[in-house]
Design a protein around this motif. Sequence first.
Motif, short mmCIF file in Angstrom:
data_model
loop_
_atom_site.label_atom_id
_atom_site.label_comp_id
_atom_site.label_asym_id
_atom_site.label_seq_id
_atom_site.Cartn_x
_atom_site.Cartn_y
_atom_site.Cartn_z
N PRO A 252 5.91 23.23 -20.33
CA PRO A 252 6.00 24.40 -21.21
C PRO A 252 6.93 24.20 -22.40
O PRO A 252 6.67 24.73 -23.49
N ILE A 253 8.01 23.43 -22.22
CA ILE A 253 8.90 23.18 -23.35
C ILE A 253 8.17 22.37 -24.42
O ILE A 253 8.26 22.66 -25.62
N HIS A 254 7.44 21.34 -23.99
CA HIS A 254 6.69 20.54 -24.96
C HIS A 254 5.60 21.37 -25.63
O HIS A 254 5.37 21.24 -26.84
N TRP A 255 4.94 22.21 -24.86
CA TRP A 255 3.91 23.09 -25.43
C TRP A 255 4.51 23.99 -26.50
O TRP A 255 3.93 24.16 -27.58
N LEU B 6 18.02 21.62 -29.60
CA LEU B 6 19.43 21.66 -29.25
C LEU B 6 19.70 22.44 -27.97
O LEU B 6 20.69 22.19 -27.28
N LEU B 7 18.81 23.38 -27.66
CA LEU B 7 19.01 24.20 -26.46
C LEU B 7 18.46 23.54 -25.19
O LEU B 7 18.89 23.85 -24.09
N ILE B 8 17.50 22.63 -25.34
CA ILE B 8 16.77 22.09 -24.19
C ILE B 8 17.68 21.49 -23.13
O ILE B 8 17.56 21.83 -21.94
N PRO B 9 18.60 20.57 -23.46
CA PRO B 9 19.41 19.97 -22.40
C PRO B 9 20.26 20.98 -21.63
O PRO B 9 20.42 20.87 -20.41
N PHE B 10 20.79 21.98 -22.35
CA PHE B 10 21.62 22.98 -21.67
C PHE B 10 20.78 23.87 -20.76
O PHE B 10 21.21 24.22 -19.66
N VAL B 11 19.58 24.22 -21.21
CA VAL B 11 18.71 25.06 -20.39
C VAL B 11 18.29 24.31 -19.13
O VAL B 11 18.35 24.86 -18.02
N ALA B 12 17.86 23.06 -19.28
CA ALA B 12 17.42 22.28 -18.12
C ALA B 12 18.57 22.11 -17.12
O ALA B 12 18.38 22.26 -15.91
N VAL C 145 14.62 14.00 -16.73
CA VAL C 145 13.17 14.09 -16.61
C VAL C 145 12.57 14.76 -17.84
O VAL C 145 11.59 14.28 -18.43
N VAL C 146 13.15 15.88 -18.26
CA VAL C 146 12.64 16.59 -19.44
C VAL C 146 12.75 15.70 -20.68
O VAL C 146 11.81 15.59 -21.48
N ALA C 147 13.89 15.03 -20.85
CA ALA C 147 14.11 14.22 -22.05
C ALA C 147 13.16 13.02 -22.09
O ALA C 147 12.64 12.68 -23.16
N LEU C 148 12.93 12.37 -20.96
CA LEU C 148 12.01 11.24 -20.94
C LEU C 148 10.60 11.68 -21.32
O LEU C 148 9.89 10.99 -22.07
#
Length: 533
Positions: free
Chosen positions: A198-201, A217-223, A240-243
């Motif tokens: 969903p983040i990539h979408w 900028l928010l993605i790593p903190f949210v995950a 996992v999200v970043a890869l």
Amino acid sequence: MHVMPLLLLIAGSAAVAGAARRTPVPAPLLLVTVGLVVSYVPGVPEYALDPGVVLPLLLPPLLYTAATDSSYLDLRAQLRPVALLSVGYVLFATLTVGYVAHLVVPGLPLTAALVLGAVVAPPDAVAATAVARRVGLPSRITTILQGESLVNDATAITAYKVALAAAVGEGATWAGGVGEFLVAAVGGVGVGLVLMVPIHWLRTRLREALLQNTLSLLIPFVAYAVAEQVHASGVLAVVVVALYLGHRAYEVDFATRLQEGAVWKMVAFVLESAVFALIGLQLPVVLRGLGEYEGPRAAWYAVVVFLAVVASRFAWVYPATFLPRFFSARIREREDNPTWKAPFVIGWAGMRGVVSLAIAFSIPLTLHGGEGAFPERNMVLFLTFTTVIGTLVVQGLSLPPLIRLLRLPGRDPQAETLAEANAQAQASRAAEKRLADLLDDERNALPPPLADRLRAVLERRRNAVWERLGAVNPVTGETVDDTYRRLSREMIGAEREVFVRLRNGRYIDDEMLRTLLRRLDLEEAAAYRETAV
């Protein structure tokens, strides 16, 4: 931390890191050294590490940048050595270093010693990436070190929680520890798998680069926060999200990629610089509580623990490298036979970093229920600090000459350029066919000069890579490609001067100047291929 000390930390660490680029000393080592010296300068504020800041606020973006810069395909190809180091070695080092510390330091219970072992077990993602990037390690070794440092924090944090529970009297068991590790690992990976699609979408649906990069900028903190909320590993969720996002970055529009690359380079530079400076600045905080252990005895304990950390890594790396080949014919068939040199470099490249210090500072002051002080907490902090400093200084400084001495085969620039040229040639043929098909359609009719310009741009892109393999100019030492970029920059510079002069003469306004300058900036960026810093 107040605003002024924070600004001084960021500005000072950035200045030192910038100066390090003009010296042969890697920036992490210079930052740590300067931090050690500055920590005793009168008037310098005290910078005590707060694990409540480092783990949820500094660790996620640093992991995110390291993971997005990594290759999912390369990590998958090196899954066995990465897993053996990031899980097996961390647990082995926890037990080995903890037992050695228990034997050497009087009054240090085994449970508290295992806490120390878990704290100093994981090599640091920031240190490994920074040093590997600077010394030019072979790509396979770099992939293994990066992969290990991305995952091992999750193993170490879980091992630390289990050892801490036993040390403070919460009744931890081996079975409970294994269960907690599995829950953290599976849960962290699960959270990452749930969030990544969903983040990539959402990233591909947002049409404004500014909004997309705000989300980035928010993605790593949210995950990290979501995983920790369900008692899973926030580290693994971020990785996992970043890869996944890094692997599919080509699906995001070009403006986002350009802006995102610049934003995250700046963020990584500031955070990495501040993190290494903070390590050196911890010296007064650590030494203040040593008490009866001050002097030669404390130095002796520090040397023994440091040697145990280094020796335990070699004791794990060599068997982990050669035993799988001994027992598996499939591995022998699929992989080249390794020499002793690559495992030696991997063994010596185990620098520790700020994560170890942050975990150590999170050790509680008292036992469960407040029944007495945590045994030898100040000694555990001191040994963690000296181990981090020792690995960064001793191993970090000696790693570049060691690689030169061992004459490891590094990256082959000519082979990489040839591969790039072949890839560009295939892409250019596809683009030429697509352009011909489009121009055959009357709806895409263009005047001949514009159609020729499209073909010329494509031809230039194809030839630029091959020209880097050609001869250099005997006068300037430049390749044809270098000369082209230099002349292009001179032409663009001349245009830029005219635009500014017209603005100053009030022939055009500032808004038009910004539009024209941005167009020139994009052309200049297109003329210059990106080089690694």
